[in-house]
Design an enzyme around this catalytic site. Structure first.
Site, mmCIF file in Angstrom:
data_model
loop_
_atom_site.group_PDB
_atom_site.id
_atom_site.type_symbol
_atom_site.label_atom_id
_atom_site.label_comp_id
_atom_site.label_asym_id
_atom_site.label_seq_id
_atom_site.Cartn_x
_atom_site.Cartn_y
_atom_site.Cartn_z
ATOM 1 N N GLU A 144 -10.311 -15.757 30.130
ATOM 2 C CA GLU A 144 -11.701 -16.149 30.372
ATOM 3 C C GLU A 144 -11.969 -17.541 29.801
ATOM 4 O O GLU A 144 -11.554 -17.828 28.682
ATOM 5 C CB GLU A 144 -12.665 -15.140 29.730
ATOM 6 C CG GLU A 144 -14.120 -15.392 30.110
ATOM 7 C CD GLU A 144 -15.059 -14.374 29.476
ATOM 8 O OE1 GLU A 144 -16.062 -14.025 30.108
ATOM 9 O OE2 GLU A 144 -14.800 -13.939 28.338
ATOM 10 N N GLU A 199 -22.742 -11.701 28.472
ATOM 11 C CA GLU A 199 -22.629 -11.884 27.023
ATOM 12 C C GLU A 199 -23.923 -11.536 26.295
ATOM 13 O O GLU A 199 -23.893 -10.973 25.194
ATOM 14 C CB GLU A 199 -22.208 -13.320 26.711
ATOM 15 C CG GLU A 199 -20.835 -13.690 27.259
ATOM 16 C CD GLU A 199 -19.715 -12.797 26.746
ATOM 17 O OE1 GLU A 199 -19.909 -12.092 25.727
ATOM 18 O OE2 GLU A 199 -18.641 -12.800 27.362
ATOM 19 N N HIS A 207 -18.838 -4.378 27.109
ATOM 20 C CA HIS A 207 -18.392 -5.107 28.297
ATOM 21 C C HIS A 207 -17.592 -4.235 29.267
ATOM 22 O O HIS A 207 -17.471 -4.587 30.447
ATOM 23 C CB HIS A 207 -17.489 -6.272 27.888
ATOM 24 C CG HIS A 207 -18.210 -7.525 27.535
ATOM 25 N ND1 HIS A 207 -19.146 -8.112 28.355
ATOM 26 C CD2 HIS A 207 -18.107 -8.337 26.446
ATOM 27 C CE1 HIS A 207 -19.585 -9.222 27.790
ATOM 28 N NE2 HIS A 207 -18.976 -9.378 26.633
ATOM 29 N N GLY A 243 -13.592 -14.724 18.955
ATOM 30 C CA GLY A 243 -13.599 -13.521 18.126
ATOM 31 C C GLY A 243 -12.817 -12.397 18.760
ATOM 32 O O GLY A 243 -12.020 -11.723 18.112
ATOM 33 N N ALA A 244 -13.048 -12.178 20.066
ATOM 34 C CA ALA A 244 -12.382 -11.101 20.787
ATOM 35 C C ALA A 244 -12.556 -11.343 22.279
ATOM 36 O O ALA A 244 -13.319 -12.222 22.696
ATOM 37 C CB ALA A 244 -12.970 -9.743 20.386
ATOM 38 N N MET A 245 -11.855 -10.544 23.101
ATOM 39 C CA MET A 245 -11.921 -10.690 24.554
ATOM 40 C C MET A 245 -11.838 -9.323 25.216
ATOM 41 O O MET A 245 -10.942 -8.540 24.917
ATOM 42 C CB MET A 245 -10.789 -11.603 25.052
ATOM 43 C CG MET A 245 -10.717 -11.747 26.557
ATOM 44 S SD MET A 245 -12.232 -12.452 27.257
ATOM 45 C CE MET A 245 -12.220 -11.706 28.877
ATOM 46 N N GLU A 246 -12.769 -9.079 26.143
ATOM 47 C CA GLU A 246 -13.025 -7.758 26.696
ATOM 48 C C GLU A 246 -12.117 -7.346 27.847
ATOM 49 O O GLU A 246 -12.551 -6.685 28.794
ATOM 50 C CB GLU A 246 -14.480 -7.665 27.161
ATOM 51 C CG GLU A 246 -14.870 -8.575 28.328
ATOM 52 C CD GLU A 246 -15.398 -9.940 27.936
ATOM 53 O OE1 GLU A 246 -16.055 -10.576 28.774
ATOM 54 O OE2 GLU A 246 -15.178 -10.363 26.782
ATOM 55 N N GLU A 299 -17.414 -5.799 22.512
ATOM 56 C CA GLU A 299 -16.357 -5.795 23.527
ATOM 57 C C GLU A 299 -16.367 -4.502 24.343
ATOM 58 O O GLU A 299 -16.147 -4.531 25.562
ATOM 59 C CB GLU A 299 -14.996 -6.004 22.866
ATOM 60 C CG GLU A 299 -14.867 -7.289 22.068
ATOM 61 C CD GLU A 299 -15.317 -8.524 22.827
ATOM 62 O OE1 GLU A 299 -15.035 -8.632 24.034
ATOM 63 O OE2 GLU A 299 -15.969 -9.383 22.202
#
Length: 837
Positions: free
Chosen positions: A132, A324, A305, A265-268, A302
């Protein structure tokens, strides 16, 4: 890159079958790919996205036996390849066959490499993905736009001793010559940016099962015992979301993956959610309250999402804000329901404050705006998307009612599952579930930049309510909003809800003391005539925690633009001397810090001492193994603020002694551990080298993050040179560099020398930092009040623009200029003020 480059809709991909043969030793791989296409218009050319990929062959076939070879043209500027076929490809169903080679890159996006140190201090490498917004094209050729949803069948081949993880559970495995091929079950229909694969010498810890789904955590070896907290949270939160949304989790399994080098921080990614290690690997017994709550909130974000963003996805990147913003709201809703001890509704005040900080600028942007290029898509991931977006949604959730909001969300998800949407689709569902036409009201908050300051004053027996645009420099314009007013009269409890759309209107209110931000959830500032302001001060204890935060914040912002006198502001401010709510104290600390940058006189220092020290004494400033997490976090903030403002040498030396003796390393109270690092760092005689060595020799990602978080705040005169050196020799990870550099520039003690070091090493720093997050350096500008330094920074940034940072650069410079203007306007008044409680 050219703007407005959306792919032609000549072909629609429905399914990808991707086989990657990966050499982690050589950091490269070979790929074979079949894309099942619907050809919409007959053509001799297909264009799809690819960047940094060498495509060796391409042809297309259909079930009728037609086979057409293609030549390959690289359109690098457009991040595409063009496949030119020997014959006409007719309408209908076809299969596109591609073979390609590519490198595992070192950019923290695409298919990239990451490392950690083993017990012998040797580098151990893994390969992971971050797609992303537009980096799937760096890993495999694809239609890399969110509306081109498809099913993905992934197969990964590596050396057998490595693990292989992708979005879905394993379907089958085969072995040959110490190489293992893992084939995963088909994914749901999803966008390319949600595809994920991770390979490396990692461990998989099976956590358990939610009501519907197996949950595991993938991590560096030897840390299985630190996965319990995050794993249990994932199961608990997953169960909550299935109940809230009324839809089962859409994947076949859920892995949370701890990645050593991670830009965000993180990715869904569906079923393979990637995180910074510190969010998943936690020594609970020694964790700080913020480490625990941060883990909960990011996991909740996350997992939100998985439905809102993954199951239902925006049509194009101008809608990413809704993904978001909604997930940022849902992380709090879920966290409050599952871990109420962290009181994240209170913490959301700080999110709104960050939104105000940018949206009060002339260079702000609408939350939703036209996105024409990948660079603009990257710029969408900012405070306005997350913090403004989520708190505007919260304002309307509380205005229409939480159950009506949930009803609208459920209707939206059921109606559009596996599809793409526009934000208006959600507004329509929320309108249908409530008594308000949000399809008309919400766009005034989303489609135009800024927000209002809403003022109430007595006019005869009635009240006049007016709105105007709030700008941090004191200007305004003729913008108007559909303002959802939620008024509570403090004298009798009467509540009134009404939407005002005009510049001003007269209202009849059954009460004498109207508080126009009932609950404190509005995304606007409230202002009162002097008479009403004094009455609210008199009824101060009738405000709840959230409302107390909001009237202090609103009054602070009114002071900055001259809407409120310093005398009246301090009359309100003094009422907070005994406040014990952590987020309100964060605001108090920020106000103290700003005043200190303008005039840190001895009188002001004594005022800060009188204001804060009684509460410090009540909480105690010595270490205790018998502690309450919430009180310890407050104590840490209070002591840090007190030391920073007053420069009390005896107080600072107490913490310096604990640092020098290494006693703090055995503390189980992580909040106090961090306090020692922070306050000891104010002692100029403590060397930065010691902090860097402790960072390098940290026994866990959790401890490493603590040193990383404080290293930019040190008062050692050599700190800037030493820290920049550690970034350049990669003792500090490149992914963390932008945040640490921002902290260096925010540190008033060493800001000028830090800027000199940054300038002198600029090109080298850009080489070790991920380009797409380097703009985080600019976060420091909002805290600068030094006019000379601000001018130097403006000149340098103009000559050395950062990538994907045009909007944020304008915003940060404007905010810095507003700081200087405020400093010059209030300095004399501040010097002449008698500070006393």
């Amino acid at each position: 890159m050219n703007e407005n480059i959306r792919l032609p809709k000549t072909a629609i991909p429905n399914r990808y079958e991707i086989n990657l043969d990966i050499s982690l030793d050589q950091f490269n791989y070979k790929g074979k790919e079949i894309v099942f296409l619907e050809i919409v218009d007959e053509t001799k050319e297909l264009q799809l996205n690819a960047l940094g990929i060498d495509v060796g062959s391409a042809f297309i076939e259909n079930d009728s036996g037609e086979h057409i070879e293609a030549s390959i043209d690289y359109l690098s500027e457009e991040e595409r390849i063009s496949l030119v076929f020997e014959d006409l490809v007719t309408k209908g169903d076809w299969q596109l066959y591609l073979e390609f080679e590519a490198k595992i890159v070192d950019e923290l996006r695409g298919f990239y490499r990451s490392s950690f140190k083993d017990k012998d201090d040797k580098d151990v490498w893994i390969a992971t993905t971050q797609f992303e917004p537009t980096a799937a094209r760096m890993a495999f050729p694809c239609w890399d736009e969110p509306e081109f949803k498809a099913v993905f069948s992934i197969s990964l081949t590596t050396n057998s001793e490595l693990i292989r993880v992708s979005n879905e559970k394993v379907l089958s495995e085969s072995y040959e010559n110490n190489r293992t091929t893992t084939k995963f079950v088909d994914s749901m229909r999803m966008s390319t940016y949600l595809v994920a694969f991770v390979v490396g010498p990692l461990e998989v810890t099976k956590i358990g099962k939610s009501k519907t789904t197996d949950v595991g955590i993938v991590h560096r070896p030897g840390f299985a015992e630190q996965t319990d907290y995050a794993g249990a949270a994932a199961i608990k939160i997953l169960n909550f979301f299935e109940e809230y949304y009324g839809i089962d989790y859409p994947g076949s399994k859920l892995d949370l993956i701890a990645v050593p080098d991670f830009a965000m921080g993180a990715m869904e990614n569906v079923g393979a959610v990637t995180f910074r290690e510190t969010l998943l690997l936690i020594d609970v017994e020694k964790a700080t309250r913020s480490e625990l709550s941060r883990s909960i909130s990011v996991i909740a974000h996350e997992l939100a999402h998985m439905w809102f963003g993954d199951l239902v996805t925006m049509d194009w990147w101008d809608g990413i804000w809704l993904n978001e913003a909604f997930a940022s709201l849902m992380e709090v809703i879920a966290s409050e329901a599952t871990y109420p001890e962290f009181k994240l509704w209170n913490e959301m005040n700080q999110d709104r404050s960050r939104g105000f900080g940018v949206d009060s600028l002339k260079s702000s942007r609408p939350v939703e705006f036209e996105v024409k290029s990948p660079e603009e898509a990257e710029e969408m991931f900012d405070v306005l998307t997350y913090q403004k977006g989520s708190t505007v949604l919260r304002m309307f959730e509380t205005f229409i009612g939480e159950e009506n909001f949930k009803k609208g969300v459920r209707s939206y998800l059921n109606k559009y599952e596996y599809k793409n949407t526009h934000s208006s689709d959600l507004w329509n569902e929320l309108t249908n579930s409530s008594s308000y036409n949000l399809s008309e009201i919400l766009p005034t908050w989303i489609k135009q930049e800024g927000y209002p300051i809403v003022k109430i004053e007595k006019v005869g027996d009635s009240f006049k309510i007016s709105q105007k645009k709030y700008l941090i420099d004191g200007d305004t314009d003729d913008s108007l909003w559909s303002v959802p007013l939620n008024i509570r009269c403090l004298d009798n409890g009467t509540i009134i809800k009404e939407v005002i759309v005009s510049e001003s209107q007269i209202m009849e209110i059954d009460g004498k003391v109207p508080f126009i931000n009932n609950g404190g959830w509005s995304f606007f500032h409230s202002a009162y005539s002097e008479e009403l302001f004094e009455m609210i001060i008199a009824d101060f204890e009738k405000l709840d925690i959230n409302e107390k935060y909001r009237i202090l914040e609103d009054s602070w912002m009114a002071l900055r633009t001259g809407e409120l006198s310093l005398k009246l502001f301090l009359k309100l401010f003094n009422l907070y001397a005994n406040e014990e709510e952590i987020n309100t104290w964060s605001l108090i600390s920020s106000i103290f810090s700003t005043f200190a940058k303008i005039d840190n006189s001895e009188e002001f220092k004594n005022y800060v001492k009188d204001f804060s020290y009684p509460l410090i004494e009540k909480l105690g400033f010595d270490y205790s193994s018998d502690f309450n997490q919430e009180e310890s976090q407050l104590k840490s903030l209070l002591c840090g603020t007190y030391a920073k403002i007053t420069k009390d040498s005896n107080f600072i030396n107490n913490f310096s002694d604990q640092f020098n003796s290494n006693a703090y390393e055995n503390y189980i109270d992580g909040n106090y551990f961090n306090l020692v690092l922070y306050v000891a760092g104010m002692n100029e005689e403590i060397s930065t080298d010691r902090y860097i060595e402790k960072l390098k020799n940290s026994t866990s990602p959790q401890i490493e993050a603590r040193y990383r978080g404080v290293i930019g705040t040190l008062s050692d005169p050599n700190a800037p040179k030493k820290v920049i050196g550690a970034i350049l020799n990669q003792s500090i990870r490149g992914a963390d560099a932008p945040y640490i550099i921002a902290t260096l520039l925010s540190n008033t003690k060493n800001a000028s020398s830090a800027f000199l070091e940054i300038k002198n090493n600029w090109s080298s720093l850009l080489e070790v930092m991920p380009g797409w997050t380097s703009s985080r350096i600019l976060d420091s500008l909002s805290s600068i009040y030094d006019e000379s330094l601000s001018e130097e920074i403006k000149i340098f940034i103009k000559e050395n623009p950062l990538p994907s940072a045009e909007k944020i650069t304008k915003q940060k410079i404007e905010r810095m200029e507003a700081n200087i203007k405020f400093k010059n306007s209030i300095k004399e008044d501040l010097i002449n003020t008698k500070f006393n409680l």
